[in-house]
Design an enzyme around this catalytic site. Structure first.
Site, short mmCIF file in Angstrom:
data_model
loop_
_atom_site.label_atom_id
_atom_site.label_comp_id
_atom_site.label_asym_id
_atom_site.label_seq_id
_atom_site.Cartn_x
_atom_site.Cartn_y
_atom_site.Cartn_z
N LEU A 154 -25.82 9.93 -19.97
CA LEU A 154 -26.67 9.12 -19.10
C LEU A 154 -27.31 7.86 -19.72
O LEU A 154 -27.60 6.73 -19.19
CB LEU A 154 -27.83 9.98 -18.71
CG LEU A 154 -27.82 10.47 -17.03
CD1 LEU A 154 -26.48 10.88 -16.93
CD2 LEU A 154 -29.10 10.79 -16.59
N GLU A 155 -27.47 7.86 -21.12
CA GLU A 155 -28.08 6.71 -22.00
C GLU A 155 -27.18 5.53 -21.98
O GLU A 155 -27.67 4.38 -21.85
CB GLU A 155 -28.58 7.25 -23.06
CG GLU A 155 -29.95 8.09 -23.10
CD GLU A 155 -31.15 7.32 -22.73
OE1 GLU A 155 -31.30 6.13 -22.49
OE2 GLU A 155 -31.97 8.04 -22.27
#
Length: 375
Positions: A154-155
């Site tokens: 996600l990052e």
């Protein structure tokens, strides 16, 4: 190329012709200079440089005002000057402060864009490629590999894009704007400490517009406290070393209270006529207590014999419902958004057979589905 014959002769133009053309040119320049529009343009251009200098002066004063605090942290003048060489105020970063997707988008819309088939496929690949490092992190810190993979995905799309902003410039701009008080000024000072310690060169300290750095997006203060040299090369390099990013992320979660051996949570099914209480979503109860009230795991497995959780209801009683353990809140220390934490958890679970994720039925409805058990 056109060649000139050796015997060619060049005759100068008559002086009268040059004088005529020069006179016409000067006349045209006089007419143009007398134009009000052009005169105004010249005036604006003339004033632009001093105005720009005046606008940057307070920013430069802000930077210079940081020196005593930087010096008190053990930062050398050489590191300080090199870090700020050529750094100017960037108003663009302030425009980003109200546009974080996990806070702006509705939760299911965010999840549908975060837990994509492309990202799932990528996650499976990196989970296999770095299986030994993930296992080492699990053994050392007690954190589930799936959660580390979820955060990584996600990052930055597993390191695919970790940001291209100059971290020093971004933090200096936000600090100068006094966004969130002194928070970004303090992060800027932490970033200078990282440069002083030699983990990264100023030119390579890239990150997001908010100053988050590396493959798992650590703020400088978090880097200082939780980053580890997991591959043993003498530097804490979360920018280019996947093992360092994995180990640092697991260390962060462990230090924030991750309970080893406990999941983040799982999907459940409430019995017909379930007596929902406010405390069910605000206070932890044992898994046994939920089981006694008829709550069952959606995968048909028995409730854990130990541990506690609370109900996580994000789409009403007709949508997916989860039991979330204290580990779910540990994920939220990384980013204090329920949508983000659920995205991390679900993306990570897709790397582990038999876990759950969300399936988009139509633009407004999602449901939970199991990869193996529920087909």
């Amino acid at each position: 190329m056109r060649l000139v014959p050796a015997n060619a002769r060049f005759e100068p133009r008559p002086r009268r012709a040059w004088g005529l053309w020069l006179g016409i040119l000067l006349a045209l320049c006089g007419l143009l200079a007398s134009s009000p529009a052009i005169a105004a343009s010249h005036a604006r251009a003339k004033a632009a440089s001093p105005a720009k200098a005046a606008a940057s002066a307070p920013f430069q004063q802000f930077i210079e005002g940081l020196w005593p605090q930087a010096q008190a942290r053990g930062i050398s003048r050489q590191t300080f000057d090199l870090a700020f060489k050529g750094v100017t105020y960037d108003p663009r970063v302030v425009a980003h402060t109200n546009a974080q997707a996990e806070f702006v988008k509705p939760i299911w819309q965010y999840l549908a864009s975060a837990v994509t088939s492309r990202r799932i496929e990528q996650g499976e690949g990196v989970a296999h490629e770095y299986e030994s490092w993930l296992a080492k992190a699990h053994a050392q810190f007690g954190v589930e590999s799936s959660v580390v993979v979820g955060i990584w995905g996600l990052e930055t799309d597993f390191g695919g894009f970790a940001g291209s902003d100059n971290v020093i410039r971004a933090l200096a701009s936000l600090g100068y704007a006094h966004y969130r008080g002194d928070y970004f000024k303090d992060e800027l000072l932490s970033a200078l400490q990282i440069l002083e310690e030699g983990d990264i060169a100023p030119s390579k300290m890239k990150g997001s517009w908010a100053g988050a750095m590396g493959q798992t997006q650590f703020m400088p203060s978090s880097f200082e406290e939780f980053a580890v040299d997991f591959d043993g090369d003498g530097r804490r390099d979360i920018w280019t070393s996947a093992p360092d990013a994995i180990g640092s992320t697991a260390n962060y979660l462990a230090k924030h209270g991750w309970v080893a051996g406990q999941p983040w949570g799982f999907e459940v099914i409430l019995p017909e006529g379930f007596d929902l209480k406010d405390a069910d979503s605000s206070h932890y109860s044992s898994f046994g207590a939920f089981a006694e009230r008829g709550v069952k795991r959606a995968d048909g497995k028995p409730m854990p014999s130990s541990g506690e959780a609370e109900l996580l209801i994000t789409a009403g009683l007709n949508g997916p419902i989860f039991l979330a353990t204290p580990n779910f809140k540990v994920i939220k220390t990384y980013n204090n958004s329920t949508a983000y934490a659920l995205g991390v958890a679900l993306l990570g679970d897709l790397q582990c057979p038999g876990k759950f994720a969300l399936e988009l039925i139509d633009p407004g409805r999602l449901r939970a589905r199991c990869l193996l058990e529920r087909r």
